[in-house]
Design a protein around this motif. Structure first.
Motif, PDB file in Angstrom:
ATOM      1  N   ILE A  49      -3.096  17.365  -3.433  1.00 40.45           N
ATOM      2  CA  ILE A  49      -4.177  16.756  -4.218  1.00 40.45           C
ATOM      3  C   ILE A  49      -3.800  16.702  -5.696  1.00 40.45           C
ATOM      4  CG2 ILE A  49      -6.476  17.378  -5.151  1.00 40.45           C
ATOM      5  CD1 ILE A  49      -6.695  15.731  -2.647  1.00 40.45           C
ATOM      6  N   LEU A 102      -2.208  21.953   0.581  1.00 39.13           N
ATOM      7  CA  LEU A 102      -3.284  20.960   0.432  1.00 39.13           C
ATOM      8  C   LEU A 102      -3.637  20.768  -1.051  1.00 39.13           C
ATOM      9  CD1 LEU A 102      -4.851  19.351   2.534  1.00 39.13           C
ATOM     10  CD2 LEU A 102      -6.675  21.038   2.402  1.00 39.13           C
ATOM     11  N   GLU A 103      -3.716  21.874  -1.740  1.00 42.68           N
ATOM     12  CA  GLU A 103      -4.050  21.852  -3.172  1.00 42.68           C
ATOM     13  C   GLU A 103      -2.931  21.147  -3.949  1.00 42.68           C
ATOM     14  OE1 GLU A 103      -5.262  25.761  -4.341  1.00 42.68           O
ATOM     15  OE2 GLU A 103      -4.937  25.261  -6.444  1.00 42.68           O
ATOM     16  N   TYR A 145     -13.124  20.293  -0.790  1.00 44.44           N
ATOM     17  CA  TYR A 145     -12.783  21.471   0.012  1.00 44.44           C
ATOM     18  C   TYR A 145     -11.864  22.411  -0.774  1.00 44.44           C
ATOM     19  CZ  TYR A 145     -10.779  24.151   3.907  1.00 44.44           C
ATOM     20  OH  TYR A 145     -10.354  25.148   4.742  1.00 44.44           O
ATOM     21  N   VAL A 146     -10.851  21.820  -1.409  1.00 42.61           N
ATOM     22  CA  VAL A 146      -9.878  22.603  -2.181  1.00 42.61           C
ATOM     23  C   VAL A 146     -10.563  23.303  -3.363  1.00 42.61           C
ATOM     24  CG1 VAL A 146      -7.891  22.354  -3.744  1.00 42.61           C
ATOM     25  CG2 VAL A 146      -7.841  21.289  -1.497  1.00 42.61           C
ATOM     26  N   LEU A 202      -9.783  11.467   0.260  1.00 42.62           N
ATOM     27  CA  LEU A 202      -9.299  12.437  -0.720  1.00 42.62           C
ATOM     28  C   LEU A 202     -10.447  13.186  -1.391  1.00 42.62           C
ATOM     29  CD1 LEU A 202      -6.434  10.434  -2.452  1.00 42.62           C
ATOM     30  CD2 LEU A 202      -6.206  12.358  -0.897  1.00 42.62           C
ATOM     31  N   PHE A 225       0.840  -1.198   0.000  1.00 43.19           N
ATOM     32  CA  PHE A 225       0.000   0.000   0.000  1.00 43.19           C
ATOM     33  C   PHE A 225       0.877   1.251   0.000  1.00 43.19           C
ATOM     34  CE2 PHE A 225      -1.989   3.302   2.690  1.00 43.19           C
ATOM     35  CZ  PHE A 225      -3.089   3.614   1.905  1.00 43.19           C
ATOM     36  N   TRP A 278      -7.399   1.417  -0.189  1.00 37.40           N
ATOM     37  CA  TRP A 278      -7.409   2.401  -1.267  1.00 37.40           C
ATOM     38  C   TRP A 278      -8.776   3.038  -1.431  1.00 37.40           C
ATOM     39  CZ3 TRP A 278      -3.884   5.032  -3.949  1.00 37.40           C
ATOM     40  CH2 TRP A 278      -2.557   4.611  -3.815  1.00 37.40           C
ATOM     41  N   LEU A 282      -9.032   5.507   1.327  1.00 37.75           N
ATOM     42  CA  LEU A 282      -8.147   6.628   0.988  1.00 37.75           C
ATOM     43  C   LEU A 282      -8.815   7.551  -0.042  1.00 37.75           C
ATOM     44  CD1 LEU A 282      -5.267   7.900   1.257  1.00 37.75           C
ATOM     45  CD2 LEU A 282      -4.611   6.534  -0.703  1.00 37.75           C
ATOM     46  N   PHE A 283      -9.428   6.953  -1.052  1.00 41.05           N
ATOM     47  CA  PHE A 283     -10.130   7.751  -2.063  1.00 41.05           C
ATOM     48  C   PHE A 283     -11.296   8.514  -1.430  1.00 41.05           C
ATOM     49  CE2 PHE A 283      -8.161   5.842  -5.844  1.00 41.05           C
ATOM     50  CZ  PHE A 283      -8.071   6.996  -6.609  1.00 41.05           C
ATOM     51  N   VAL A 341     -11.232  16.091   0.679  1.00 43.76           N
ATOM     52  CA  VAL A 341     -10.173  17.107   0.581  1.00 43.76           C
ATOM     53  C   VAL A 341     -10.258  17.846  -0.746  1.00 43.76           C
ATOM     54  CG1 VAL A 341      -7.677  17.495   0.612  1.00 43.76           C
ATOM     55  CG2 VAL A 341      -8.662  15.774   2.107  1.00 43.76           C
ATOM     56  N   VAL A 342     -10.431  17.092  -1.845  1.00 40.88           N
ATOM     57  CA  VAL A 342     -10.461  17.744  -3.152  1.00 40.88           C
ATOM     58  C   VAL A 342     -11.690  18.659  -3.270  1.00 40.88           C
ATOM     59  CG1 VAL A 342     -11.624  15.931  -4.524  1.00 40.88           C
ATOM     60  CG2 VAL A 342      -9.997  17.400  -5.619  1.00 40.88           C
ATOM     61  N   MET A 382      -3.348   9.209 -12.224  1.00 39.69           N
ATOM     62  CA  MET A 382      -3.695   9.248 -13.655  1.00 39.69           C
ATOM     63  C   MET A 382      -2.557   8.699 -14.496  1.00 39.69           C
ATOM     64  SD  MET A 382      -5.803  12.767 -14.183  1.00 39.69           S
ATOM     65  CE  MET A 382      -4.479  13.886 -13.906  1.00 39.69           C
ATOM     66  N   PHE A 439     -14.000  11.755  -7.898  1.00 43.38           N
ATOM     67  CA  PHE A 439     -12.733  12.377  -7.517  1.00 43.38           C
ATOM     68  C   PHE A 439     -12.109  13.094  -8.715  1.00 43.38           C
ATOM     69  CE2 PHE A 439      -8.079  12.074  -7.357  1.00 43.38           C
ATOM     70  CZ  PHE A 439      -7.811  12.754  -6.180  1.00 43.38           C
ATOM     71  N   PHE A 440     -12.102  12.406  -9.859  1.00 44.72           N
ATOM     72  CA  PHE A 440     -11.480  13.009 -11.039  1.00 44.72           C
ATOM     73  C   PHE A 440     -12.350  14.097 -11.670  1.00 44.72           C
ATOM     74  CE2 PHE A 440      -8.740   9.215 -10.818  1.00 44.72           C
ATOM     75  CZ  PHE A 440      -7.529   9.886 -10.792  1.00 44.72           C
ATOM     76  N   PHE A 494      -1.063  14.028  -6.176  1.00 38.13           N
ATOM     77  CA  PHE A 494      -1.595  12.671  -5.999  1.00 38.13           C
ATOM     78  C   PHE A 494      -2.530  12.281  -7.155  1.00 38.13           C
ATOM     79  CE2 PHE A 494      -4.163   9.331  -4.063  1.00 38.13           C
ATOM     80  CZ  PHE A 494      -3.156   8.547  -3.511  1.00 38.13           C
TER      81      PHE A 494
END
Lengths: 54, 463
Positions: free
Chosen positions: A36, A32-33, B102-103, B96, A4, B89, B92-93, B99-100, A44, B144-145, A39
């Motif tokens: 993201i 933070l941005e 919020y950003v 994220l 992992f 995972w 985790l996604f 977070v994304v 991708m 997410f994407f 990652f």
């Protein structure tokens, strides 16, 4: 569990390399941005490379 | 000390965001921590089967194209095991995603308090909790994407090509709302036209080149069945809705902010054009009831939260002087947290941990070439995902050779010989798994000596 972390590390590495090569401006955005963006880009790139190879 | 306190006080929205995120993290891990593999919804077993199966047959060109496998295979290739991809995972996604979001809100609104309100609404949204719990892995990655695409769109980065390509290969359905949104932006926004033309064109060509088979399967599904779910037969319409929460349930759980969302769209929509288009597109897609329309609810929810947060912020700013409204606002947010917390605590799993633990031991009791039959489609994904045997299940997977009427005979028929005739159609040994929900059927099996109880939930057929 080790796998992992290897995955997370590789993805971050791939993301950073792409940023350095193509989008340096993203390395100057807030933390933070930036995390993201790195990652997301890393996932991708890794997935796309795998899709192309196989 | 006083200086530090002042700095923290100044940054209170960020500090509060950390605490809200902690609530979010607990909220998302809760079911897994409590029930382990049984803690997630129906698709868990299916994804376990897919992740394992596609990696075992890596490079096999006869396998149907499935974009998700390029994500899961790459992780397996890097040494992550199936269960870590499945749960670690996924969680985790889930983290994220918050977070994304919020950003993205912070980037578009340039306001810490609006992003904090959006974070609170996102964290306490029951629709988002359910979406995560149902285990729509591909959809989660897709969302997410989609949010990441909004980031690239904001910066006009050509990495948008890559994010659209990934959405189109991993979960083509998620491409529909963002694709239409970008197409509309392409039409009205002259400045972004060239950028969107290149990004959209290249990504679309790449998607067709790499995931042609899957795209064609979606198109042919729409052709074979119908584009509109309301026209489909009753039997298939449930599946074609996308099998997510109903509109009724959604409105009941989200009415607290849906009203604010549309008010935000009306008053501040012009300022955030891309998001306005995204909200309207998702509303229309859902309202039209096209294929898998319930899955668009999750994109709608995200866009609705975005506008609800903006409206709430300006509304609270305008009424700053009113003590009563301040109390009402505090009560509103407290209610959101309470509602979400209560929903989380009272959530029951679809199967129990001891059933999953038992299913995992089945491989050691059933020969490799034998079939494993489950009489209940409810258990089918778990049985398929947590064993390595070929699974016979009502109306599911490739080994089901019986029509619905024959299944009815097998379930409720009085004549044992009919059951034997049906079982003789298979040329290999058959073992039957009965979960807690199927215990009524053990009385049926116990009536005849051709059915031998192996242990607890497992029966052997001896013809």
């Amino acid at each position: 569990m080790a796998g992992f972390f290897v995955g997370v590390f590789t993805i971050f590495l791939a993301g950073i390399i792409v940023m350095l090569l193509f989008e340096r401006r993203f390395l100057r955005v807030p933390l933070l941005e930036r995390a993201i963006l790195i990652f997301g880009t890393g996932i991708m790139v890794v997935s796309a490379l795998f899709a192309i190879v196989y | 000390m006083k200086k530090e306190f002042k700095t923290i006080y100044k940054q209170w929205p960020q500090v509060a965001a950390v605490f809200v995120f902690l609530f979010y993290a607990i909220n998302r891990v809760w079911m897994y921590a409590r029930y382990s593999a049984a803690g997630f919804g129906y698709d868990t077993g299916i994804y376990r089967h897919i992740i394992r199966g596609y990696f075992e047959r890596l490079g096999d060109s006869t396998l149907p194209s499935f974009g998700f496998s390029s994500f899961s295979n790459s992780l397996r290739f890097l040494g992550t095991n199936t269960d870590d991809i499945l749960f670690l995972w996924y969680i985790l996604f889930g983290m994220l995603l918050c977070v994304v979001f919020y950003v993205v809100v912070k980037l578009y609104t340039k306001n810490n308090i609006i992003s904090l309100i959006a974070l609170i609404l996102f964290t306490t949204s029951i629709a988002q909790f359910e979406f995560f719990w149902w285990f729509y892995y591909r959809n989660l990655i897709g969302l997410f994407f989609v949010l990441l695409s909004f980031l690239f769109l904001y910066y006009r980065s050509y990495l948008l090509v890559l994010s659209l390509f990934i959405i189109g290969t991993i979960h083509p359905l998620s491409l529909v709302p963002i694709g239409i949104t970008l197409l509309i932006v392409f039409i009205y926004d002259k400045e972004k036209r060239k950028y969107l033309f290149i990004s959209g064109g290249v990504s679309l060509l790449s998607i067709f080149a790499f995931n042609f088979q899957e795209i064609v399967s979606y198109i042919s599904l729409a052709m074979q069945k119908t584009l509109y779910v309301s026209d489909a037969s009753k039997q298939s319409s449930a599946e074609l809705t996308g099998q997510f929460i109903s509109l009724d349930f959604y409105i009941r759980s989200a009415f607290l902010y849906i009203f604010f969302a549309f008010a935000g769209l009306i008053f501040y929509g012009k300022k955030y054009k891309e998001w306005s288009v995204f909200l309207i597109v998702n509303t229309i897609l859902f309202a039209l009831g096209i294929l898998f329309y319930r899955r668009f609810l999750i994109f709608f929810d995200v866009a609705a939260i975005f506008f609800a947060a903006i409206f709430l912020y300006y509304f609270l700013q305008d009424t700053k002087q009113s003590k009563l409204l301040r109390v009402v606002a505090i009560l509103f947010f407290a209610l959101m947290f309470f509602q979400s917390g209560y929903h989380m605590v009272s959530k029951q799993p679809l199967v129990w941990s001891h059933e999953i633990s038992y299913i995992e031991t089945i491989d050691s009791m059933v020969p490799e070439d034998a079939y494993l039959l489950t009489i209940n489609s409810h258990y089918a994904p778990w049985v398929q995902g947590f064993t390595n045997r070929d699974v016979i299940a009502p109306g599911m997977f490739e080994y089901d050779e019986w029509v619905f009427e024959e299944w009815q005979d097998f379930w409720h028929g009085e004549d044992m010989d009919v059951r034997f005739d049906l079982l003789r159609r298979y040329d290999r040994d058959i073992f039957i798994f009965l979960g807690d929900r199927d215990m009524w059927y053990s009385d049926v099996l116990a009536r005849d000596s051709h059915f031998i109880r192996i242990k607890d939930y497992l029966w052997q057929v001896s013809l």
